[in-house]
Enzyme design. Structure first.
Site, mmCIF file in Angstrom:
data_model
loop_
_atom_site.group_PDB
_atom_site.id
_atom_site.type_symbol
_atom_site.label_atom_id
_atom_site.label_comp_id
_atom_site.label_asym_id
_atom_site.label_seq_id
_atom_site.Cartn_x
_atom_site.Cartn_y
_atom_site.Cartn_z
ATOM 1 N N PRO A 26 44.608 28.538 -14.588
ATOM 2 C CA PRO A 26 43.839 29.236 -15.636
ATOM 3 C C PRO A 26 44.485 28.998 -16.991
ATOM 4 O O PRO A 26 45.548 29.535 -17.284
ATOM 5 C CB PRO A 26 43.946 30.713 -15.219
ATOM 6 C CG PRO A 26 45.202 30.800 -14.422
ATOM 7 C CD PRO A 26 45.360 29.485 -13.735
ATOM 8 N N MET A 27 43.863 28.160 -17.815
ATOM 9 C CA MET A 27 44.402 27.817 -19.133
ATOM 10 C C MET A 27 43.491 28.362 -20.219
ATOM 11 O O MET A 27 42.304 28.051 -20.253
ATOM 12 C CB MET A 27 44.555 26.294 -19.271
ATOM 13 C CG MET A 27 45.598 25.708 -18.342
ATOM 14 S SD MET A 27 45.684 23.895 -18.431
ATOM 15 C CE MET A 27 44.205 23.432 -17.523
ATOM 16 N N VAL A 28 44.035 29.165 -21.079
ATOM 17 C CA VAL A 28 43.257 29.823 -22.117
ATOM 18 C C VAL A 28 42.556 28.790 -23.002
ATOM 19 O O VAL A 28 43.193 27.888 -23.531
ATOM 20 C CB VAL A 28 44.154 30.735 -22.970
ATOM 21 C CG1 VAL A 28 43.370 31.339 -24.127
ATOM 22 C CG2 VAL A 28 44.755 31.823 -22.098
ATOM 23 N N CYS A 109 51.214 37.183 -17.227
ATOM 24 C CA CYS A 109 51.190 36.802 -18.641
ATOM 25 C C CYS A 109 52.394 37.416 -19.351
ATOM 26 O O CYS A 109 52.539 38.640 -19.403
ATOM 27 C CB CYS A 109 49.902 37.279 -19.301
ATOM 28 S SG CYS A 109 49.876 36.996 -21.087
ATOM 29 N N LYS A 150 48.129 36.596 -9.309
ATOM 30 C CA LYS A 150 49.113 35.621 -9.798
ATOM 31 C C LYS A 150 50.265 36.369 -10.444
ATOM 32 O O LYS A 150 50.053 37.230 -11.311
ATOM 33 C CB LYS A 150 48.479 34.662 -10.798
ATOM 34 C CG LYS A 150 49.417 33.514 -11.163
ATOM 35 C CD LYS A 150 48.746 32.485 -12.061
ATOM 36 C CE LYS A 150 49.720 31.332 -12.310
ATOM 37 N NZ LYS A 150 49.217 30.387 -13.306
ATOM 38 N N HIS A 178 54.349 31.901 -9.896
ATOM 39 C CA HIS A 178 54.925 31.034 -10.911
ATOM 40 C C HIS A 178 56.449 31.094 -10.770
ATOM 41 O O HIS A 178 57.024 32.178 -10.716
ATOM 42 C CB HIS A 178 54.509 31.493 -12.309
ATOM 43 C CG HIS A 178 55.014 30.611 -13.402
ATOM 44 N ND1 HIS A 178 54.275 29.560 -13.894
ATOM 45 C CD2 HIS A 178 56.180 30.606 -14.085
ATOM 46 C CE1 HIS A 178 54.972 28.956 -14.846
ATOM 47 N NE2 HIS A 178 56.130 29.577 -14.978
ATOM 48 N N ASN A 209 53.533 27.384 -8.520
ATOM 49 C CA ASN A 209 53.153 26.982 -9.873
ATOM 50 C C ASN A 209 54.383 26.794 -10.743
ATOM 51 O O ASN A 209 55.334 27.564 -10.650
ATOM 52 C CB ASN A 209 52.230 28.057 -10.466
ATOM 53 C CG ASN A 209 51.850 27.818 -11.908
ATOM 54 O OD1 ASN A 209 51.811 28.732 -12.696
ATOM 55 N ND2 ASN A 209 51.576 26.577 -12.267
ATOM 56 N N GLY A 210 54.348 25.755 -11.583
ATOM 57 C CA GLY A 210 55.407 25.550 -12.568
ATOM 58 C C GLY A 210 56.088 24.196 -12.477
ATOM 59 O O GLY A 210 56.496 23.771 -11.397
ATOM 60 N N ALA A 233 49.176 23.122 -14.773
ATOM 61 C CA ALA A 233 48.589 23.493 -16.066
ATOM 62 C C ALA A 233 48.761 22.351 -17.068
ATOM 63 O O ALA A 233 47.896 21.498 -17.200
ATOM 64 C CB ALA A 233 49.229 24.773 -16.579
#
Length: 393
Positions: A26-28, A109, A150, A178, A209-210, A233
């Site tokens: 999910p990328m803003v 976040c 997440k 993450h 993730n990461g 990402a």
């Protein structure tokens, strides 16, 4: 009816084939339907929307139209929400149920504005609230509608493991972890040992993730931690064909992005089209060409530049065959009972009748301007995996 996918079956199939689910993060501002369509043509199995503020989505028509768009072929799809109360998360999930395969709660976040408002990493200190949010939503939908979360790892491994076990007991379908703590930067090393132990102990699928920049990185991460999926990402932003094994964006990917733009017609902004190409062309253009490309301001000038400087050897008479198409956009209809219920709430205090000085937060007074400016001024590329743009406040 829109195509639907059972996310649990996606993980099961990958496990049977001794592989892992390949996930676009999910990328803003960058996980829009056009980009989701692009990456699914190059090996991505599962896509997330950008993180969406659940309260704004429930309250504001412009927020819904700006933040969520889909097509008949936009599946598998997980909608990620930021929420700090059950009412917002449940109602936002109800609004998108028809158009998605599941919802995800953002508990990772690290940006200051999110922490201040009780979103993202702020929830990690309130495991009871996370449990309540996830369990309530899971209990209100059919079992084939995925509910997930997440998170980031905590400073203490024991607390991370305990938290993951508690989340598993909520009945959720999978968890994304993450590999950095909330205080770490995107360039810091991820904690392989913590990720590995989580994957060993948690019985539901775990997406790691990461730090993944290439397919080789993803394969190695999967092998090291034995995760069920790998989420990328920044790497996939720079190279949407990452999961197909290429080290830089292939010309066929750029050409397909042009085709998707043409098929989208008025449903894609110039900013979206141009910004993605800025990332895709990072390893292709010279410094001088980048300077020229970055200041282009129209669809026509961008296409002309691409044909002259990038795709000059590409045969335009042979269009790239799309496995996943962008056609058949869906007009989304949202339950009036839910939207009317939330539209009278104040953005600042969440009360149905506002008695405080909250005009700048009130969606009725701003007609959506607050939401748009908030996203524009405060969102980074990826809440979970990137500090490429430091726009936190």
């Amino acid at each position: 009816m829109k195509m639907k996918t059972n996310i649990n079956e996606l993980f099961h199939e990958a496990k049977c084939n001794d592989t892992y689910v390949k996930v676009c993060a999910p990328m803003v501002r960058y996980s829009k339907v056009q980009f989701r369509t692009l990456v699914k043509n190059f090996g991505v199995d599962l896509c997330f929307t950008p993180m969406i503020l659940a309260d704004s989505f429930c309250q504001n028509e412009k927020a819904r139209s700006n933040e969520f768009m889909t097509t008949m072929n936009d599946s598998p799809l997980i909608v990620q929400f930021a929420a700090n109360n059950v009412d917002d998360f449940l109602d936002a999930s109800k609004l998108i149920y028809t158009y998605a395969d599941g919802v995800d709660l953002n508990c990772g976040c690290p940006q200051r504005w999110a922490m201040k408002d009780g979103y993202g990493c702020a929830l990690l200190s309130q495991p009871e609230l996370i449990h309540d949010l996830l369990r309530t939503v899971k209990n209100n939908f059919p079992s084939n509608f995925s509910v997930s979360v997440k998170i980031r790892i905590l400073q203490e491994l024991k607390k991370t493991i305990t938290m993951c076990q508690q989340l598993e007991k909520c009945g959720i379908d999978f968890i994304t972890v993450h590999g950095r703590t909330p205080t770490q930067k995107s360039g810091d090393e991820i904690n392989i040992d913590s990720l590995k132990e989580v994957c060993e102990i948690v019985r539901i699928p775990v997406i790691a993730n990461g730090g993944v920049k290439t397919l080789d990185d993803a394969d190695k991460l999967h092998k090291k931690v034995n995760c069920s999926g790998v989420m990328v990402a920044n790497g996939i932003l720079s190279n949407p064909a990452l999961f197909s094994g290429t080290n830089k964006t292939p010309l066929s990917c750029i050409r397909l992005w042009m085709d998707i733009k043409n098929e989208s017609k008025d449903k894609i902004t110039f900013q979206c089209y141009h910004h993605h190409l800025v990332f895709m062309l990072e390893k292709i253009l010279s410094k001088k060409q980048k300077q020229e490309f970055n200041i282009l301001s129209t669809f026509e000038s961008v296409d002309s530049f691409l044909k002259t400087n990038v795709l000059k050897c590409y045969n335009f008479d042979i269009s790239h065959k799309m496995k996943c198409k962008i056609d058949d956009f869906i007009t989304c209809y949202f339950d009036d009972k839910i939207t009317i219920k939330h539209s009278s709430k104040c953005r600042g205090c969440s009360k149905s009748v506002c008695y405080c000085i909250c005009d700048k937060y009130n969606p009725n007074s701003s007609n959506g301007n607050y939401f748009s400016s908030f996203v524009l001024n405060n969102d980074g590329i990826d809440y979970m995996d990137s500090n490429m743009f430091d726009e936190s406040i």
